[in-house]
Scaffold this motif. Structure first.
Motif, PDB file in Angstrom:
ATOM      1  N   ARG A 145       0.913   0.522  -2.305  1.00  0.00           N
ATOM      2  CA  ARG A 145       0.792  -0.187  -0.968  1.00  0.00           C
ATOM      3  C   ARG A 145       1.253   0.598   0.157  1.00  0.00           C
ATOM      4  O   ARG A 145       0.303   0.991   0.916  1.00  0.00           O
ATOM      5  CB  ARG A 145       1.713  -1.299  -0.915  1.00  0.00           C
ATOM      6  N   ALA A 146       2.053   1.521  -0.160  1.00  0.00           N
ATOM      7  CA  ALA A 146       2.453   2.668   0.763  1.00  0.00           C
ATOM      8  C   ALA A 146       1.806   3.693   0.859  1.00  0.00           C
ATOM      9  O   ALA A 146       1.358   4.250   2.083  1.00  0.00           O
ATOM     10  CB  ALA A 146       3.942   3.120   0.511  1.00  0.00           C
ATOM     11  N   LEU A 147       0.964   4.166  -0.210  1.00  0.00           N
ATOM     12  CA  LEU A 147      -0.078   5.126  -0.046  1.00  0.00           C
ATOM     13  C   LEU A 147      -1.252   4.702   0.860  1.00  0.00           C
ATOM     14  O   LEU A 147      -1.825   5.509   1.556  1.00  0.00           O
ATOM     15  CB  LEU A 147      -0.291   5.652  -1.625  1.00  0.00           C
ATOM     16  N   VAL A 148      -1.779   3.506   0.484  1.00  0.00           N
ATOM     17  CA  VAL A 148      -3.052   2.976   1.265  1.00  0.00           C
ATOM     18  C   VAL A 148      -2.634   3.101   2.620  1.00  0.00           C
ATOM     19  O   VAL A 148      -3.427   3.424   3.490  1.00  0.00           O
ATOM     20  CB  VAL A 148      -3.226   1.573   0.462  1.00  0.00           C
ATOM     21  N   CYS A 149      -1.506   2.302   2.875  1.00  0.00           N
ATOM     22  CA  CYS A 149      -1.122   2.258   4.230  1.00  0.00           C
ATOM     23  C   CYS A 149      -0.967   3.574   4.927  1.00  0.00           C
ATOM     24  O   CYS A 149      -1.323   3.820   6.102  1.00  0.00           O
ATOM     25  CB  CYS A 149       0.121   1.585   4.507  1.00  0.00           C
ATOM     26  N   ALA A 150      -0.314   4.500   4.363  1.00  0.00           N
ATOM     27  CA  ALA A 150      -0.269   5.790   4.860  1.00  0.00           C
ATOM     28  C   ALA A 150      -1.832   6.470   4.943  1.00  0.00           C
ATOM     29  O   ALA A 150      -1.792   7.279   5.923  1.00  0.00           O
ATOM     30  CB  ALA A 150       0.607   6.695   3.787  1.00  0.00           C
ATOM     31  N   ALA A 151      -2.651   6.379   4.177  1.00  0.00           N
ATOM     32  CA  ALA A 151      -3.956   6.794   4.192  1.00  0.00           C
ATOM     33  C   ALA A 151      -4.318   6.288   5.547  1.00  0.00           C
ATOM     34  O   ALA A 151      -5.025   6.989   6.375  1.00  0.00           O
ATOM     35  CB  ALA A 151      -4.852   6.442   2.980  1.00  0.00           C
ATOM     36  N   VAL A 152      -4.167   5.075   5.988  1.00  0.00           N
ATOM     37  CA  VAL A 152      -4.849   4.431   7.090  1.00  0.00           C
ATOM     38  C   VAL A 152      -4.224   4.941   8.241  1.00  0.00           C
ATOM     39  O   VAL A 152      -4.845   5.607   9.322  1.00  0.00           O
ATOM     40  CB  VAL A 152      -4.952   2.865   6.941  1.00  0.00           C
TER      41      VAL A 152
END
Length: 254
Positions: free
Chosen positions: A85-92
Motif C-alpha cells: 500500500r505504501a509503495l503504491v501511494c509513494a509512487a503516486v
C-alpha cells in the motif's frame, strides 16, 4: 580483482518507488526523464524517472483507493500488504511532486485532466507539510492504482553506503495532463524516446544508473504504449554488484 571490503555490514536499503511515465510520440513510445541536480547526495547529475523514498504516512489506510488492492500488489512485489500500500501511494505522491502528473480522479473511473489547481498542495507535499491521504481527502480525489503497472524491483549494490529497495511502476500520462520539471531535485526534464536517451548515454550526454538504462533498453523493444502495458513482466529482485578491475569500477547486472 575483488571489490574493496566494506567497513561494516551492508546498509539496510530504504523502500522506494519509481514511476516510468510513458506516452506515444511521433516515433513510438516516449518516457519522461529528469536530470537530478548535480550536488544531490544520491545519484547527483544522473538522469532518472520520477520517484523517491517511502514516507511512513504513505501506508495510511484512509486513502480512497480504486484498482487492484494492496494484497494484489503485495503478491507482485513479494512484500507485506502494508508495504505494498505504501509503495503504491509513494509512487503516486512522488510522481505528482516531481512531475506534476497526478494519478487520481474525482471518482474510481475518472482522472484529473488539469493539475495546475493543485500547485499549493504539491508544494506542501514536497515540504512534508501534507500527507498524500490528507491531500486526496481535502480535494475529494480517489487514488487510481489501476493506472499503474508493476515493472521491476532494483536494490542498490551492497557496496554503496546509501541504498534503496526500489519497486518500479509504469504509468501512461493521463489525457490532458502534462509532465514538468518544476522540482528542486531536478535541473531539467523532458520526454524522450528510449533509443534517443540510450544514445545520449553512450555519447556522454546523459549519465544513467543501471536500473534506468536497463528499463530504457526494455522499452526500446516495445513500439507503443499499448505494447508496454501488454508486456508480460515477472518482477524479480535485482541487486547489481560493484567490482574493481585495476583502477576501474564496474557494475555487474545479474
Amino acid at each position: 580483482m575483488a571489490p574493496e571490503p566494506l567497513d561494516g555490514p551492508p546498509a539496510t536499503p530504504r523502500d522506494a518507488a519509481t514511476v516510468v511515465l510513458v506516452r506515444d510520440g511521433g516515433a513510438g513510445v516516449e518516457a519522461f526523464l529528469l536530470r537530478r541536480v548535480a550536488g544531490m547526495a544520491f545519484a547527483g547529475g544522473m538522469t532518472v524517472f520520477p520517484g523517491g523514498g517511502v514516507d511512513q504516512r504513505d501506508a495510511d489506510t484512509s486513502v480512497a483507493w480504486a484498482g487492484p488492492p494492496p494484497s494484489w500488489w503485495a503478491e507482485k512485489f513479494a512484500c507485506p500488504p502494508r508495504l505494498a500500500r505504501a509503495l503504491v501511494c509513494a509512487a503516486v505522491r512522488e510522481t505528482f511532486e516531481e512531475s506534476g502528473v497526478l494519478l487520481a480522479g474525482p471518482s474510481p473511473d475518472s482522472v484529473i485532466a488539469d493539475t495546475s489547481g493543485y500547485a499549493r498542495a504539491r508544494a506542501a507535499l514536497v515540504a512534508r507539510e501534507l500527507s498524500l491521504a490528507q491531500f486526496l481527502a481535502s480535494a475529494g480525489l480517489v487514488l487510481r492504482a489501476d493506472l499503474l503497472r508493476p515493472w521491476a524491483n532494483w536494490v542498490t549494490p551492497e557496496e554503496e553506503p546509501r541504498r534503496y529497495d526500489t519497486r518500479f511502476f509504469v504509468a501512461v500520462l493521463p489525457p490532458g495532463q502534462r509532465a514538468d520539471d518544476q522540482t528542486t531535485e531536478a535541473s531539467d526534464g523532458q520526454w524522450q524516446s528510449p533509443t534517443e536517451a540510450l544514445a545520449d548515454w553512450k555519447n556522454g550526454r546523459r549519465a544513467l544508473l543501471p536500473p534506468t538504462w536497463v528499463t530504457l533498453a526494455d522499452l526500446a523493444e516495445l513500439g507503443s504504449v499499448a505494447e508496454v502495458l501488454a508486456a508480460p513482466r515477472e518482477v524479480l529482485k535485482i541487486i547489481p554488484k560493484i567490482v574493481r578491475e585495476g583502477g576501474v569500477l564496474r557494475v555487474i547486472v545479474p
